[in-house]
Design an enzyme around this catalytic site. Structure first.
Site, PDB file in Angstrom:
ATOM      1  N   SER A 210       0.843  -1.193   0.000  1.00  0.00           N
ATOM      2  CA  SER A 210       0.000   0.000   0.000  1.00  0.00           C
ATOM      3  C   SER A 210       0.886   1.252   0.000  1.00  0.00           C
ATOM      4  O   SER A 210       1.690   1.429  -0.909  1.00  0.00           O
ATOM      5  CB  SER A 210      -0.949  -0.038   1.200  1.00  0.00           C
ATOM      6  OG  SER A 210      -1.978   0.919   1.052  1.00  0.00           O
ATOM      7  N   HIS A 328      -7.693  -5.017  -1.766  1.00  0.00           N
ATOM      8  CA  HIS A 328      -6.524  -4.441  -1.107  1.00  0.00           C
ATOM      9  C   HIS A 328      -5.882  -5.421  -0.124  1.00  0.00           C
ATOM     10  O   HIS A 328      -4.801  -5.146   0.399  1.00  0.00           O
ATOM     11  CB  HIS A 328      -6.919  -3.144  -0.401  1.00  0.00           C
ATOM     12  CG  HIS A 328      -5.769  -2.231  -0.133  1.00  0.00           C
ATOM     13  ND1 HIS A 328      -5.024  -1.655  -1.148  1.00  0.00           N
ATOM     14  CD2 HIS A 328      -5.219  -1.785   1.024  1.00  0.00           C
ATOM     15  CE1 HIS A 328      -4.082  -0.898  -0.626  1.00  0.00           C
ATOM     16  NE2 HIS A 328      -4.167  -0.957   0.687  1.00  0.00           N
TER      17      HIS A 328
END
Length: 365
Positions: A210, A328
């Site tokens: 991320s 994610h």
């Protein structure tokens, strides 16, 4: 019976007890001795009961429930969780060290190793980092990391600036215009591990996800010769265009906006994509992404992969591991997470030259 406070002490967390007093009376702060040094989380409490329920864990002890009894002044384990065979492995340890970064600032590092490790420069090593939003990598036993340690690997958690190890000051020292400290701290950690014979440039990789994509991408574009392999997972790699994504505006307070000249320059400095140069021998790279990611769009990985593949000298591998049933990462099943980790560990070991992870030679037809 008192006010209980979990107080961060760098990487670890302490438990404080402040007894109730009358108006105007000074309060006395007591530190509670904990049986596990690492992470301490206070569970929801009941005002009708004395004491407090806790979750305690460390790099080498699985997180479990405990209770602090103020009458006996001791913390006892709650018999609510069945113990597992690997809840407290005896063959690994966490070495908490402090290293000097590029500007002389002390950076804490948690070096997870097997107890019988030999400092001969040959150990396969991963530097993991994040460094954003004031988030701290709190100690916890990760079975997937244990699998890496079990076969002799070193796993170094770099508590770089941008995180929250030392509060807001530490966070703001790795944000917007000060963001270079984040990856420069990571570079300093890798240099320390090499200098102290944990590993060598041929056997060290860098890993982050991320916002940790900045940590990984800028470390390898600034010091490509320092690493053998890199894995940015669901990483944000083009910071100049990140603001245009659906989730981009919400990240402006952390990273900046292209609409402000100073912040644009900061975004350009932290954008890995824009620092890839042609004909450079970069480390082997595997970009990991869930195609359904709504937090960091998958084009971030594919765009960086295309640029890296075009620039890569000496034909180092540039791979993409795309999962069309993941986003994610937070909603992944245990099986998905284990398969992904197995691929990441295997990729690193392949690039570090581990014999059993090399491609098999095909026999001539």
């Amino acid at each position: 019976d008192a006010l209980y406070v979990a107080e961060r002490r760098g990487v670890n967390t302490a438990l404080l007890r402040v007894p109730h007093g009358t108006f105007g009376a000074p309060t006395k702060k007591e530190e509670v001795a904990l049986p596990v040094v690492g992470s301490c989380f206070i569970a929801p409490t009941d005002s009708r009961l004395t004491g407090v329920a806790l979750s305690l864990g460390s790099w080498t002890r699985a997180t479990k429930p405990y209770f602090y009894d103020p009458q006996q002044k001791r913390v006892v384990a709650l018999d609510m969780v069945q113990s597992g065979a690997l809840d407290a492995p005896t063959n690994v340890e966490a070495r908490e060290v402090v290293i000097k970064s590029h500007d002389g600032v002390d950076v804490p590092v948690s070096v997870l190793v097997r107890k019988d490790i030999k400092l001969d420069g040959t150990n396969p090593t991963i530097v993991y980092g994040y460094g954003a939003y004031g988030i701290t990598e709190s100690p916890f036993l990760n079975p997937r990391v244990y699998a890496w340690l079990e076969r002799g690997g070193v796993y170094a958690v770099a508590h770089v600036r941008g995180g929250g190890a030392f509060g807001e000051e530490w966070r703001f020292a790795g944000r917007k215009g000060t963001k270079p400290n984040t990856w420069k701290d990571g570079i300093a950690v890798a240099e320390w591990l090499i200098a102290n014979r944990y590993t060598s440039p041929e056997r060290i990789g860098i890993y982050g996800g991320s916002a940790g994509g900045i940590f990984v991408g800028r470390a390898i574009t600034e010091r490509p010769e320092l690493f053998a392999a890199a894995v940015p997972a669901v990483g944000v790699m083009d910071m100049v265009r990140a603001e245009t994504a659906a989730n981009g505006v919400g990240n402006v307070p952390e990273f900046g906006t292209v609409k402000d000249e100073d912040e644009f320059r900061a975004l350009l400095a932290m954008s890995s994509y824009h620092h890839v140069k042609n004909a450079v021998k970069y480390p082997a790279v595997m970009l990991v992404h869930g195609v359904n990611d709504t937090r960091v769009d998958v084009w971030q990985s594919s765009k960086f992969a295309a640029r890296m593949l075009a620039a890569q000298a000496h034909h180092q591998p540039v791979l993409m591991r795309l999962d069309y049933e993941l986003g994610h990462g937070g909603g992944g099943t245990r099986d998905q997470q284990q398969r992904q980790t197995a691929d990441i560990w295997s990729f690193f070991l392949w690039q570090f030259g581990a014999p059993e992870f090399q491609p098999k030679q095909r026999s001539p037809q």
